[in-house]
Design a protein around this motif. Structure first.
Motif, short mmCIF file in Angstrom:
data_model
loop_
_atom_site.label_atom_id
_atom_site.label_comp_id
_atom_site.label_asym_id
_atom_site.label_seq_id
_atom_site.Cartn_x
_atom_site.Cartn_y
_atom_site.Cartn_z
N PRO A 77 0.86 -1.19 0.00
CA PRO A 77 0.00 0.00 0.00
C PRO A 77 0.90 1.24 0.00
CG PRO A 77 -0.58 -1.53 1.78
CD PRO A 77 0.67 -2.06 1.17
N ASN A 78 0.57 2.23 -0.81
CA ASN A 78 1.39 3.46 -0.96
C ASN A 78 2.79 3.15 -1.48
OD1 ASN A 78 -0.69 5.08 0.28
ND2 ASN A 78 -0.07 4.12 2.22
N GLN A 79 3.01 1.91 -1.99
CA GLN A 79 4.28 1.54 -2.63
C GLN A 79 5.47 1.81 -1.72
OE1 GLN A 79 4.61 2.89 -6.67
NE2 GLN A 79 2.55 2.15 -7.14
N ARG A 80 5.27 1.60 -0.39
CA ARG A 80 6.40 1.75 0.51
C ARG A 80 6.24 0.72 1.64
NH1 ARG A 80 3.01 6.49 2.33
NH2 ARG A 80 2.32 5.94 4.34
N PHE A 81 7.36 0.50 2.39
CA PHE A 81 7.31 -0.50 3.46
C PHE A 81 6.93 0.15 4.79
CE2 PHE A 81 8.61 -3.91 0.97
CZ PHE A 81 9.79 -3.69 0.29
N ASP A 82 6.41 -0.68 5.69
CA ASP A 82 6.17 -0.16 7.05
C ASP A 82 7.51 -0.13 7.78
OD1 ASP A 82 4.74 -3.34 8.27
OD2 ASP A 82 6.80 -2.76 7.81
N GLU A 83 7.56 0.51 8.94
CA GLU A 83 8.84 0.74 9.63
C GLU A 83 9.55 -0.56 10.01
OE1 GLU A 83 7.48 3.97 12.49
OE2 GLU A 83 9.24 4.90 11.59
N MET A 95 9.51 -3.50 8.49
CA MET A 95 10.12 -4.10 7.28
C MET A 95 11.30 -3.25 6.82
SD MET A 95 10.13 -6.53 5.07
CE MET A 95 10.40 -6.97 3.35
N ALA A 96 11.11 -1.94 6.80
CA ALA A 96 12.19 -1.04 6.34
C ALA A 96 13.41 -1.21 7.25
CB ALA A 96 11.71 0.40 6.35
N ALA A 97 13.18 -1.25 8.55
CA ALA A 97 14.32 -1.36 9.50
C ALA A 97 15.04 -2.69 9.32
CB ALA A 97 13.82 -1.20 10.93
N LYS A 98 14.27 -3.77 9.08
CA LYS A 98 14.91 -5.09 8.87
C LYS A 98 15.80 -5.07 7.63
CE LYS A 98 11.36 -8.15 10.87
NZ LYS A 98 10.62 -6.98 11.39
N LEU A 99 15.27 -4.48 6.57
CA LEU A 99 16.03 -4.44 5.30
C LEU A 99 17.29 -3.58 5.48
CD1 LEU A 99 13.04 -4.02 2.80
CD2 LEU A 99 14.50 -6.07 3.08
N ILE A 100 17.14 -2.45 6.18
CA ILE A 100 18.28 -1.55 6.39
C ILE A 100 19.35 -2.24 7.23
CG2 ILE A 100 19.00 0.61 7.51
CD1 ILE A 100 16.04 1.57 6.75
N ALA A 101 18.92 -2.97 8.26
CA ALA A 101 19.88 -3.68 9.13
C ALA A 101 20.64 -4.74 8.33
CB ALA A 101 19.14 -4.32 10.30
N GLN A 102 19.93 -5.48 7.46
CA GLN A 102 20.59 -6.53 6.65
C GLN A 102 21.54 -5.92 5.63
OE1 GLN A 102 17.82 -9.70 5.20
NE2 GLN A 102 16.35 -8.66 6.51
N LEU A 103 21.10 -4.84 4.99
CA LEU A 103 21.94 -4.15 3.99
C LEU A 103 23.20 -3.61 4.67
CD1 LEU A 103 22.36 -2.87 1.18
CD2 LEU A 103 20.94 -0.95 1.94
N THR A 104 23.02 -3.00 5.84
CA THR A 104 24.16 -2.44 6.57
C THR A 104 25.14 -3.54 7.00
OG1 THR A 104 22.73 -0.66 7.34
CG2 THR A 104 24.78 -1.00 8.56
N ASP A 105 24.59 -4.65 7.46
CA ASP A 105 25.43 -5.78 7.88
C ASP A 105 26.27 -6.30 6.71
OD1 ASP A 105 25.12 -9.04 9.23
OD2 ASP A 105 26.05 -7.30 10.17
N ALA A 106 25.64 -6.39 5.54
CA ALA A 106 26.35 -6.87 4.34
C ALA A 106 27.46 -5.89 3.93
CB ALA A 106 25.36 -7.05 3.18
N LEU A 107 27.18 -4.59 4.08
CA LEU A 107 28.18 -3.59 3.68
C LEU A 107 29.33 -3.54 4.68
CD1 LEU A 107 25.83 -0.80 2.28
CD2 LEU A 107 27.40 -2.28 0.98
N ILE A 108 29.04 -3.77 5.97
CA ILE A 108 30.13 -3.84 6.97
C ILE A 108 31.08 -4.97 6.55
CG2 ILE A 108 30.65 -4.53 9.36
CD1 ILE A 108 28.12 -2.98 10.21
N TYR A 109 30.49 -6.09 6.12
CA TYR A 109 31.29 -7.24 5.67
C TYR A 109 32.11 -6.85 4.43
CZ TYR A 109 32.42 -11.69 3.45
OH TYR A 109 33.08 -12.72 2.83
N CYS A 110 31.45 -6.23 3.43
CA CYS A 110 32.16 -5.84 2.20
C CYS A 110 33.32 -4.90 2.53
CB CYS A 110 31.23 -5.11 1.24
SG CYS A 110 30.02 -6.16 0.44
#
Ligand SMILES: Cc1nn(C)cc1-c1nc2c(-c3cnn(Cc4ccccc4)c3)c(Cl)cnc2[nH]1
Length: 287
Positions: free
Chosen positions: A108-114, A116-131
């Protein structure tokens, strides 16, 4: 599986090829199954002549070199590669959830709720810390390059633009400017802090549904990235605004370090909460 070590000599004969999964600029991705193990993979097929014409064979070699050596749950695995006279084949992990931006557009509104957004951001950040711990910067973090694994886990794909830091970009930027930081669009030397900026852009986009500096054309976007203040719709919480403002700092050294993003109270609070995101249930394989 051990049998799929990247040193093995693969050929097309080893695989049953399934449906097309998607198209990129230089090729197509197919669902495939390795015959002896029945292991399901994605095979990205790239045409040698197109790669040579676009003079991106060094980029492809770097993508193979980097992605085949990275091992992280939020980075799409490359199990190996092979080629014939016309094509290069990359044997990649299959992400059953498909492309992240498609899932976002379905919400709905083509965006995630907080949560889901926070989970994705945490996973993305974790992957970039590794990179970054391997001195690898991705440089092209945007929704099109993010896939979804089992359980809507985020998978960074497409390391075509990744390099070893520090670097000064030589190839012309093609495609959208929206995710690039000021120092990259100004052609200055840049380091791994370019990926931090992209986390800020994506955090905004996950919560708002579009990137913060989006404009009607290239020049307007360019100008926004260099000087426009970030504006938030009223539904964005204070915690999320605090995080995004601390990341989207034009001076790279002022940006919130990745470890502090993971520790930010808004990320910690919401990445633990259940999310009611609508999953692409129709596409989830049965069983
Ligand atoms: C689409 C799709 N729907 N579902 C249910 C799963 C998928 C899926 N797609 C992938 C894909 C996949 C597909 N396209 N692309 C984009 C692309 C294509 C060619 C060059 C560069 C980039 C990636 C991969 Cl790599 C790896 N795993 C994938 N899984």
């Amino acid at each position: 599986p051990a049998s799929q070590s990247s040193s093995k000599r693969w050929t097309l004969e080893n695989f049953d090829i399934g449906r097309g999964l998607g198209k990129g600029k230089f090729g197509q991705v197919y669902l495939a199954r390795e015959k002896s193990s029945r292991f399901v993979v994605a095979i990205k097929v790239l045409f040698k002549n197109q790669i040579k014409e676009a003079k991106v064979d060094h980029q492809l070699r770097r993508e193979i070199e980097i992605q085949s050596h990275l091992r992280h749950p939020n980075i799409l695995r490359m199990f190996g590669y092979f080629h014939d006279d016309a094509r290069v084949y990359l044997i990649l992990e299959y992400a059953p959830g498909g492309e992240l931006y498609r899932l976002m557009k379905k919400q709905p509104n083509q965006r995630f709720d907080e949560p889901m957004a926070a989970k994705l951001i945490a996973q993305l950040t974790d992957a970039l810390i590794y990179c970054h711990s391997k001195n690898v910067i991705h440089r092209d973090i945007k929704p099109e390059n993010l896939l979804l694994g089992a359980g809507n886990s985020l998978k960074i794909a497409d390391f075509g633009w990744s390099v070893h830091a520090p670097s000064s970009r030589r190839d012309t930027v093609c495609g959208t400017l929206d995710y690039l930081p000021p120092e990259m669009i100004a052609g200055q030397t840049h380091d791994e802090k370019v990926d931090i900026w992209s986390v800020g852009i994506l955090s905004y986009e996950f919560l708002v549904g579009k990137p913060p500096f989006e404009a009607k054309d290239y020049d307007a976007t360019y100008s926004n990235i260099l000087q426009a203040p970030v504006r938030f719709p009223s539904h964005v919480s204070d915690g999320a605004k605090d995080l995004i403002i601390k990341i989207l700092q034009r001076k790279p050294n002022r940006r919130l370090p990745l470890a502090d993003i993971l520790a930010h109270e808004w990320v910690v609070k919401f990445s633990k909460e259940a999310s009611n995101v609508i999953i692409n249930s129709s596409e989830q394989p049965s069983g």
